[in-house]
Motif scaffolding. Structure first.
Motif, PDB file in Angstrom:
ATOM      1  N   THR A 296       0.833  -1.202   0.000  1.00  0.00           N
ATOM      2  CA  THR A 296       0.000   0.000   0.000  1.00  0.00           C
ATOM      3  C   THR A 296       0.870   1.256   0.000  1.00  0.00           C
ATOM      4  O   THR A 296       1.921   1.305   0.635  1.00  0.00           O
ATOM      5  N   VAL A 297       0.392   2.264  -0.746  1.00  0.00           N
ATOM      6  CA  VAL A 297       1.072   3.557  -0.787  1.00  0.00           C
ATOM      7  C   VAL A 297       0.027   4.632  -0.513  1.00  0.00           C
ATOM      8  O   VAL A 297      -1.143   4.491  -0.897  1.00  0.00           O
ATOM      9  N   PRO A 298       0.398   5.715   0.164  1.00  0.00           N
ATOM     10  CA  PRO A 298      -0.582   6.752   0.498  1.00  0.00           C
ATOM     11  C   PRO A 298      -1.025   7.546  -0.727  1.00  0.00           C
ATOM     12  O   PRO A 298      -0.221   7.860  -1.599  1.00  0.00           O
ATOM     13  N   VAL A 299      -2.312   7.861  -0.759  1.00  0.00           N
ATOM     14  CA  VAL A 299      -2.891   8.673  -1.837  1.00  0.00           C
ATOM     15  C   VAL A 299      -3.800   9.712  -1.196  1.00  0.00           C
ATOM     16  O   VAL A 299      -4.716   9.372  -0.443  1.00  0.00           O
ATOM     17  N   GLU A 300      -3.543  10.987  -1.475  1.00  0.00           N
ATOM     18  CA  GLU A 300      -4.366  12.070  -0.940  1.00  0.00           C
ATOM     19  C   GLU A 300      -5.479  12.398  -1.933  1.00  0.00           C
ATOM     20  O   GLU A 300      -5.221  12.621  -3.114  1.00  0.00           O
ATOM     21  N   VAL A 301      -6.719  12.427  -1.432  1.00  0.00           N
ATOM     22  CA  VAL A 301      -7.849  12.746  -2.299  1.00  0.00           C
ATOM     23  C   VAL A 301      -8.681  13.851  -1.665  1.00  0.00           C
ATOM     24  O   VAL A 301      -8.659  14.055  -0.447  1.00  0.00           O
ATOM     25  N   HIS A 302      -9.428  14.562  -2.505  1.00  0.00           N
ATOM     26  CA  HIS A 302     -10.354  15.596  -2.055  1.00  0.00           C
ATOM     27  C   HIS A 302     -11.775  15.086  -2.243  1.00  0.00           C
ATOM     28  O   HIS A 302     -12.178  14.763  -3.368  1.00  0.00           O
ATOM     29  N   ALA A 303     -12.528  14.978  -1.164  1.00  0.00           N
ATOM     30  CA  ALA A 303     -13.883  14.464  -1.225  1.00  0.00           C
ATOM     31  C   ALA A 303     -14.784  15.379  -2.056  1.00  0.00           C
ATOM     32  O   ALA A 303     -14.729  16.604  -1.929  1.00  0.00           O
ATOM     33  N   VAL A 304     -15.600  14.791  -2.909  1.00  0.00           N
ATOM     34  CA  VAL A 304     -16.599  15.522  -3.687  1.00  0.00           C
ATOM     35  C   VAL A 304     -17.986  15.256  -3.115  1.00  0.00           C
ATOM     36  O   VAL A 304     -18.728  16.173  -2.786  1.00  0.00           O
ATOM     37  N   THR A 305     -18.324  13.981  -2.968  1.00  0.00           N
ATOM     38  CA  THR A 305     -19.602  13.602  -2.377  1.00  0.00           C
ATOM     39  C   THR A 305     -19.525  12.149  -1.943  1.00  0.00           C
ATOM     40  O   THR A 305     -18.599  11.416  -2.330  1.00  0.00           O
ATOM     41  N   THR A 306     -20.481  11.727  -1.143  1.00  0.00           N
ATOM     42  CA  THR A 306     -20.555  10.328  -0.718  1.00  0.00           C
ATOM     43  C   THR A 306     -21.915   9.753  -1.081  1.00  0.00           C
ATOM     44  O   THR A 306     -22.930  10.447  -1.017  1.00  0.00           O
ATOM     45  N   GLU A 307     -21.919   8.495  -1.467  1.00  0.00           N
ATOM     46  CA  GLU A 307     -23.145   7.764  -1.759  1.00  0.00           C
ATOM     47  C   GLU A 307     -23.295   6.690  -0.689  1.00  0.00           C
ATOM     48  O   GLU A 307     -22.566   5.698  -0.689  1.00  0.00           O
ATOM     49  N   VAL A 308     -24.220   6.902   0.243  1.00  0.00           N
ATOM     50  CA  VAL A 308     -24.421   5.967   1.353  1.00  0.00           C
ATOM     51  C   VAL A 308     -25.365   4.869   0.886  1.00  0.00           C
ATOM     52  O   VAL A 308     -26.544   5.112   0.621  1.00  0.00           O
ATOM     53  N   LEU A 309     -24.855   3.642   0.779  1.00  0.00           N
ATOM     54  CA  LEU A 309     -25.631   2.532   0.235  1.00  0.00           C
ATOM     55  C   LEU A 309     -26.094   1.541   1.292  1.00  0.00           C
ATOM     56  O   LEU A 309     -26.736   0.563   0.955  1.00  0.00           O
ATOM     57  N   GLY A 310     -25.778   1.795   2.551  1.00  0.00           N
ATOM     58  CA  GLY A 310     -26.157   0.878   3.616  1.00  0.00           C
ATOM     59  C   GLY A 310     -24.970   0.037   4.030  1.00  0.00           C
ATOM     60  O   GLY A 310     -24.261   0.361   4.995  1.00  0.00           O
ATOM     61  N   PRO A 311     -24.692  -1.073   3.315  1.00  0.00           N
ATOM     62  CA  PRO A 311     -23.548  -1.909   3.697  1.00  0.00           C
ATOM     63  C   PRO A 311     -22.202  -1.282   3.369  1.00  0.00           C
ATOM     64  O   PRO A 311     -21.169  -1.712   3.872  1.00  0.00           O
TER      65      PRO A 311
END
Length: 369
Positions: A296-311
């Motif tokens: 694993t290598v670190p990756v920085e991301v900027h959140a745009v939106t989240t889709e909450v699907l339950g599981p």
């Protein structure tokens, strides 16, 4: 039961349009084969040529070893189930189920026995006296399947039979079709544009685009090793993230984000060093914590939106700043991020796929890393 073989099949229409081009595919006796692709890719036309509902312009079709190009559809001993069910509205369920057998002159006692067996198998025994207008979509679909099953054909051809059902019924019918195939062992060719159907139901998937076959293989084989960016971006939901980057001898640069490559990957891609590539990164290969056992290598991301699907939660984010390319990341169900929030993920670089930006085909990876 019977095998189905398509050899260099073409379909040309009078206006010159080539709906299917040079399709060759061997479907084994008793196999559950999925024809998958977007609208207009030629999958339904291919199915209709197997059924005899479309003429074959060029090439050969064999069912059970016998050439079928010029055989009447009624004599091919295959049953087709359509997207719109195609039930006779003026007939009861029992009449719909038995109609084809009556036309073939099958005896009354045999018809009654087959209809009773199929009705019991599909759980539609209490519907036999009703007409199609009195049935729900799921019930109509079961009757349409029953009408095909009662004939006991060599093969079943299913043309997007679940697309008109709601999500819950579609899931239930997927399970029913899988169980039916295990019980009957009959050859099934199932056309769909639904990736979930393809991954869960088929023993093999044949992916088509623009009238040609792009890739054929077991679901997980195709999922893990897409032959090109079309397959990578089409199969699964959300599909593989495809990002333009620059490859060096030991790392991959994605518009400012640099991923160090394991030695095995660096060696495998050595011939493409210092070239532009398209990086394929599956949404599930990003993790919130580093894994010492994985690469694993670190990756920085900027959140745009989240889709909450339950599981699970699907995070839509950008890499290399807010104006970077968007990617999808599978996250635990309790994950939350505000728009614009910076989140550090740890990407399992051993799962990285690279594609040639000119040909779109995958670069060869090592078998194991």
């Amino acid at each position: 039961m019977a095998s189905i073989s398509l050899s260099n099949i073409h379909k040309f229409y009078p206006n010159g349009y080539a709906a299917v081009r040079d399709v060759s595919l061997d479907i084994k006796d008793g196999e559950f084969m999925i024809l998958l692709g977007p609208s207009g890719c030629g999958k339904s036309t291919t199915l209709r040529m197997i059924a005899g509902l479309e003429t074959i312009s060029k090439g050969d079709l064999h069912i059970g070893g016998a050439r079928m190009n010029d055989i009447d559809p009624a004599d091919r001993d295959v049953a087709i189930v359509f997207q719109n069910y195609a039930l006779y509205p003026h007939m009861t369920v029992i009449d719909n189920l038995s109609f084809g057998l009556r036309l073939r002159g099958v005896g009354r006692s045999i018809i009654d026995q087959r209809v009773a067996n199929i009705a019991d198998m599909l759980g539609i025994g209490e519907l036999l006296s009703r007409k199609p207008a009195q049935l729900s979509g799921g019930q109509r679909q079961r009757v349409a399947l029953g009408r095909a099953l009662v004939r006991e054909p060599k093969a079943f051809l299913l043309d997007e039979p679940l697309s008109n059902l709601d999500a819950k019924l579609r899931s239930a019918m997927r399970t029913e079709l899988i169980k039916l195939h295990r019980t009957l062992g009959t050859t099934i060719v199932h056309v769909t544009h639904d990736q979930v159907e393809a991954m869960t139901m088929g023993e093999r998937i044949c992916i088509m685009k623009d009238g040609v076959i792009v890739q054929v293989g077991a679901p997980m084989e195709v999922y893990r090793n897409p032959v090109n960016t079309f397959v990578a971006g089409f199969l699964a939901s959300p599909p593989m993230n495809l990002l333009r980057g620059r490859l060096s001898a030991q790392s991959l640069s994605l518009d400012g984000t640099v991923l160090a490559l394991p030695p095995a990957l660096g060696q495998a891609f050595a011939d493409h060093a210092e070239r532009d590539v398209i990086a394929g990164m599956r949404p599930e290969d990003f993790h919130l914590k580093a894994d010492a056992a994985a690469s694993t290598v670190p990756v920085e991301v900027h959140a745009v939106t989240t889709e909450v699907l339950g599981p699970e939660v699907i995070l839509v984010a950008t890499v290399s700043g807010e104006q970077g390319a968007e990617i999808h990341i599978r996250c635990p169900r309790d994950f939350r991020a505000k728009p614009g929030e910076i989140v550090i993920f740890h990407y399992d670089v051993s799962q990285l796929q690279l594609f040639d930006p000119e040909t779109t085909y995958a670069l060869k990876r090592p078998v194991q890393i």
